[in-house]
Design a protein around this motif. Structure first.
Motif, PDB file in Angstrom:
ATOM      1  N   ILE A  72      52.895  73.832  37.211  1.00  0.00           N
ATOM      2  CA  ILE A  72      53.878  74.375  36.277  1.00  0.00           C
ATOM      3  C   ILE A  72      54.628  75.550  36.883  1.00  0.00           C
ATOM      4  CG2 ILE A  72      52.357  76.040  35.164  1.00  0.00           C
ATOM      5  CD1 ILE A  72      54.833  73.688  33.384  1.00  0.00           C
ATOM      6  N   ASN A  73      54.012  76.254  37.822  1.00  0.00           N
ATOM      7  CA  ASN A  73      54.663  77.414  38.434  1.00  0.00           C
ATOM      8  C   ASN A  73      55.872  77.009  39.270  1.00  0.00           C
ATOM      9  OD1 ASN A  73      52.817  79.388  37.424  1.00  0.00           O
ATOM     10  ND2 ASN A  73      51.329  78.706  38.943  1.00  0.00           N
ATOM     11  N   ILE A  74      55.794  75.848  39.929  1.00  0.00           N
ATOM     12  CA  ILE A  74      56.937  75.398  40.726  1.00  0.00           C
ATOM     13  C   ILE A  74      58.114  75.065  39.818  1.00  0.00           C
ATOM     14  CG2 ILE A  74      57.766  73.617  42.305  1.00  0.00           C
ATOM     15  CD1 ILE A  74      55.052  73.489  43.543  1.00  0.00           C
ATOM     16  N   TYR A  75      57.838  74.420  38.697  1.00  0.00           N
ATOM     17  CA  TYR A  75      58.918  74.133  37.751  1.00  0.00           C
ATOM     18  C   TYR A  75      59.552  75.433  37.251  1.00  0.00           C
ATOM     19  CZ  TYR A  75      57.243  69.306  37.553  1.00  0.00           C
ATOM     20  OH  TYR A  75      56.878  68.023  37.871  1.00  0.00           O
ATOM     21  N   ALA A  76      58.718  76.429  36.991  1.00  0.00           N
ATOM     22  CA  ALA A  76      59.254  77.713  36.524  1.00  0.00           C
ATOM     23  C   ALA A  76      60.096  78.379  37.610  1.00  0.00           C
ATOM     24  CB  ALA A  76      58.111  78.626  36.095  1.00  0.00           C
ATOM     25  N   ILE A  77      59.657  78.273  38.862  1.00  0.00           N
ATOM     26  CA  ILE A  77      60.426  78.857  39.967  1.00  0.00           C
ATOM     27  C   ILE A  77      61.776  78.165  40.094  1.00  0.00           C
ATOM     28  CG2 ILE A  77      60.510  79.096  42.476  1.00  0.00           C
ATOM     29  CD1 ILE A  77      57.473  79.503  42.418  1.00  0.00           C
ATOM     30  N   ILE A  78      61.770  76.836  39.993  1.00  0.00           N
ATOM     31  CA  ILE A  78      63.039  76.102  40.057  1.00  0.00           C
ATOM     32  C   ILE A  78      63.952  76.538  38.913  1.00  0.00           C
ATOM     33  CG2 ILE A  78      64.087  73.815  39.838  1.00  0.00           C
ATOM     34  CD1 ILE A  78      61.682  72.667  41.294  1.00  0.00           C
ATOM     35  N   GLY A  79      63.374  76.727  37.732  1.00  0.00           N
ATOM     36  CA  GLY A  79      64.179  77.199  36.606  1.00  0.00           C
ATOM     37  C   GLY A  79      64.789  78.564  36.868  1.00  0.00           C
ATOM     38  N   ASP A  80      64.016  79.462  37.477  1.00  0.00           N
ATOM     39  CA  ASP A  80      64.549  80.785  37.821  1.00  0.00           C
ATOM     40  C   ASP A  80      65.686  80.671  38.837  1.00  0.00           C
ATOM     41  OD1 ASP A  80      62.688  81.940  36.149  1.00  0.00           O
ATOM     42  OD2 ASP A  80      61.252  82.367  37.757  1.00  0.00           O
ATOM     43  N   LEU A  81      65.493  79.802  39.823  1.00  0.00           N
ATOM     44  CA  LEU A  81      66.530  79.629  40.848  1.00  0.00           C
ATOM     45  C   LEU A  81      67.788  79.001  40.256  1.00  0.00           C
ATOM     46  CD1 LEU A  81      64.303  78.381  43.815  1.00  0.00           C
ATOM     47  CD2 LEU A  81      65.312  80.650  43.520  1.00  0.00           C
ATOM     48  N   GLU A  82      67.613  78.070  39.326  1.00  0.00           N
ATOM     49  CA  GLU A  82      68.780  77.476  38.664  1.00  0.00           C
ATOM     50  C   GLU A  82      69.538  78.521  37.856  1.00  0.00           C
ATOM     51  OE1 GLU A  82      67.364  72.813  38.060  1.00  0.00           O
ATOM     52  OE2 GLU A  82      67.062  74.278  36.456  1.00  0.00           O
ATOM     53  N   ARG A  83      68.807  79.414  37.235  1.00  0.00           N
ATOM     54  CA  ARG A  83      69.477  80.478  36.474  1.00  0.00           C
ATOM     55  C   ARG A  83      70.266  81.393  37.405  1.00  0.00           C
ATOM     56  NH1 ARG A  83      67.759  85.471  35.719  1.00  0.00           N
ATOM     57  NH2 ARG A  83      65.639  84.917  36.387  1.00  0.00           N
ATOM     58  N   LEU A  84      69.675  81.712  38.560  1.00  0.00           N
ATOM     59  CA  LEU A  84      70.363  82.586  39.504  1.00  0.00           C
ATOM     60  C   LEU A  84      71.596  81.925  40.106  1.00  0.00           C
ATOM     61  CD1 LEU A  84      67.276  84.116  41.370  1.00  0.00           C
ATOM     62  CD2 LEU A  84      68.772  85.266  39.720  1.00  0.00           C
ATOM     63  N   SER A  85      71.517  80.607  40.300  1.00  0.00           N
ATOM     64  CA  SER A  85      72.646  79.895  40.900  1.00  0.00           C
ATOM     65  C   SER A  85      73.634  79.378  39.864  1.00  0.00           C
ATOM     66  CB  SER A  85      72.131  78.722  41.747  1.00  0.00           C
ATOM     67  OG  SER A  85      71.397  77.810  40.945  1.00  0.00           O
ATOM     68  N   GLY A  86      73.310  79.566  38.575  1.00  0.00           N
ATOM     69  CA  GLY A  86      74.224  79.153  37.517  1.00  0.00           C
ATOM     70  C   GLY A  86      74.269  77.661  37.276  1.00  0.00           C
ATOM     71  N   SER A  87      73.187  76.956  37.580  1.00  0.00           N
ATOM     72  CA  SER A  87      73.152  75.502  37.385  1.00  0.00           C
ATOM     73  C   SER A  87      71.990  75.134  36.470  1.00  0.00           C
ATOM     74  CB  SER A  87      72.987  74.789  38.732  1.00  0.00           C
ATOM     75  OG  SER A  87      71.762  75.162  39.346  1.00  0.00           O
ATOM     76  N   GLY A  88      72.017  73.887  35.975  1.00  0.00           N
ATOM     77  CA  GLY A  88      70.903  73.366  35.188  1.00  0.00           C
ATOM     78  C   GLY A  88      70.619  74.147  33.925  1.00  0.00           C
ATOM     79  N   GLU A  89      71.655  74.421  33.141  1.00  0.00           N
ATOM     80  CA  GLU A  89      71.478  75.240  31.942  1.00  0.00           C
ATOM     81  C   GLU A  89      70.486  74.621  30.966  1.00  0.00           C
ATOM     82  OE1 GLU A  89      71.615  78.243  29.319  1.00  0.00           O
ATOM     83  OE2 GLU A  89      72.534  78.227  31.311  1.00  0.00           O
ATOM     84  N   ASP A  90      70.496  73.296  30.853  1.00  0.00           N
ATOM     85  CA  ASP A  90      69.609  72.634  29.892  1.00  0.00           C
ATOM     86  C   ASP A  90      68.554  71.781  30.597  1.00  0.00           C
ATOM     87  OD1 ASP A  90      68.791  72.063  27.252  1.00  0.00           O
ATOM     88  OD2 ASP A  90      69.771  70.103  27.362  1.00  0.00           O
ATOM     89  N   SER A  91      68.179  72.165  31.800  1.00  0.00           N
ATOM     90  CA  SER A  91      67.195  71.388  32.553  1.00  0.00           C
ATOM     91  C   SER A  91      65.790  71.693  32.044  1.00  0.00           C
ATOM     92  CB  SER A  91      67.289  71.723  34.045  1.00  0.00           C
ATOM     93  OG  SER A  91      66.839  73.049  34.274  1.00  0.00           O
ATOM     94  N   PRO A  92      64.840  70.789  32.265  1.00  0.00           N
ATOM     95  CA  PRO A  92      63.458  71.074  31.839  1.00  0.00           C
ATOM     96  C   PRO A  92      62.876  72.280  32.560  1.00  0.00           C
ATOM     97  CG  PRO A  92      63.548  69.106  33.223  1.00  0.00           C
ATOM     98  CD  PRO A  92      64.961  69.456  32.876  1.00  0.00           C
TER      99      PRO A  92
END
Length: 435
Positions: free
Chosen positions: A257-277
């Motif tokens: 679950i930590n990797i998914y959370a990291i990807i979510g943080d990176l998507e937020r920083l890059s401005g992508s995947g607003e509604d991604s899991p």
């Protein structure tokens, strides 16, 4: 005199046979015996024997006989090798190579090919101290000896995962390995010198098995390391891509679950995947750290709605969040709400969260739901192989029976509790004394 002479003759024949075949006899005995010995030490659940540990599938909550288990396959291989030994010693050497391959495959299977099993073992290791602490805080404690398990595991890389998996292996696995090696030594010693070199080529079977099982997680480790490096350098897109590749190659990463959370943080920083899991999981982690459990569960539910591997990881994290939420509610006196959260956690992750059954049973007892508590205890008595846990469960069942006016059943439960944990079992002793 005839009896003495005959006994001496038989003793001499036995000594000659033992001297010639002791490696084969001892090795074969250990392989056969391993089938009825435990192969994996579960902290909470029943320990599977060699005949119950599936070779290619995840083990179920309650182990049962499997025709394609390590024990059955091992017995079949050694039997075939012994039967064909008269034709050629090469068959026994081949059987020994296959046995060694099975032996080395067991920890590799747990560590690399069955991530759900390794996660279950680690989760149970963490659950048992939590339940012990709950019992010590809120109930009459028992001070009998309890089996010790490491509380923390480092599973950041392939080698650490292998060591974690190996630490759970039981006596059956060790007997199987020693027996296989003894049979291999015997088979090589009986072959002509010219054939020994060719027989040593059979070592490629266990080596090849390890390579096949180890290659995907090693590739996943490479991509994971590359992703961490890219993240540190600020290359978010590359980091996201390599994290996803690491999860594709390695099932252990796919459930982290930590990797998914990291990807979510990176998507937020890059401005992508607003509604991604991954964004939902990232927000859920923030809510959980702030102890806003309901919001965290809501976000994890939105992530689970996407399906696939991320849904399974999200449901597991949601169950863990509900466990923490329920514990906080129980400490604050909200017993009914705590039981509800624990029941929902068990529904979301019925295998990983089996230890919650005891907490649910205790909560129902506190609420005066004695029959519901007994129903919950049936699950823990059926699934658990931990003696202190079983002792507490029987004692709690005895308390429930007393409240229901079933004194005979209560006494039987307290006696069963003492049978599971006879040393300083104050709970059961006080129940019997009060009865």
């Amino acid at each position: 005199m005839k009896i003495r002479r005959r006994a001496a003759m038989w003793a001499g024949a036995a000594a000659t046979t033992w001297a010639a075949y002791w490696l084969l006899i001892v090795g074969s005995f250990l392989v056969f015996a391993s089938a009825v010995l435990k192969w994996v030490d579960f902290p909470f659940s029943h320990h599977p024997y060699g005949l119950q540990l599936p070779l290619l599938q995840d083990i179920q909550l309650i182990p049962h006989l499997s025709l394609l288990s390590y024990g059955v396959v091992g017995i079949t291989v050694i039997t075939a090798g012994l039967v064909l030994l008269r034709r050629s010693g090469k068959f026994l050497a081949l059987a020994a190579a296959i046995l060694i391959a099975l032996w080395v495959a067991a920890p590799c299977q747990i560590a690399f090919q069955q991530p759900a099993l390794l996660d279950r073992l680690i989760t149970e290791t963490q659950e048992v101290p939590m339940i012990r602490g709950f019992t010590k805080t809120y109930l009459t404690p028992n001070y009998g000896p309890a089996e010790k398990f490491p509380k923390q595991f480092e599973v950041d890389n392939v080698w650490d995962r292998f060591l974690a998996a190996q630490s759970f292996l039981g006596l059956g696995w060790y007997c199987f390995g020693i027996g296989s090696l003894l049979i291999a030594i015997y088979s090589l010693s009986r072959l002509p010198v010219g054939q020994r070199v060719r027989a040593l080529a059979l070592s490629g079977i266990p080596v090849g098995t390890v390579i096949i099982l180890l290659t995907p997680p090693l590739i996943g480790q490479h991509y994971f390391t590359s992703a961490c490096t890219a993240q540190a350098q600020g290359n978010n897109e590359k980091a996201i891509t390599h994290y996803r590749k690491a999860m594709w190659w390695d099932g252990w990463r796919a459930q982290d679950i930590n990797i998914y959370a990291i990807i979510g943080d990176l998507e937020r920083l890059s401005g992508s995947g607003e509604d991604s899991p991954e964004r939902h999981i990232s927000r859920a982690r923030e809510f959980k750290e702030a102890r806003e459990y309901e919001s965290a569960v809501f976000e994890l539910g939105r992530a689970a709605a996407w399906g696939g591997a991320v849904a399974e990881a999200a449901r597991g994290e949601s169950a863990r969040t509900r466990v923490d939420f329920g514990s906080a509610l129980y400490r604050g006196g909200g017993i009914g709400a705590a039981v509800t959260q624990w029941q929902q956690a068990l529904a979301e992750d019925p295998v990983q969260q089996q230890g919650l059954t005891f907490l649910i049973a205790r909560g129902n007892y506190d609420l005066g739901r004695y029959q519901a508590s007994l129903d919950a205890l049936k699950g823990i008595l059926r699934a658990s192989g931990d003696n202190p846990m079983l002792a507490d469960a029987y004692s709690l069942a005895g308390d429930c029976y007393l409240k229901l006016g079933r004194d005979v059943d209560a006494r039987n439960s307290y006696n069963l509790s003492l049978k599971e944990d006879m040393l300083v079992n104050f709970w059961a002793m006080s129940g019997l004394a009060g009865d």
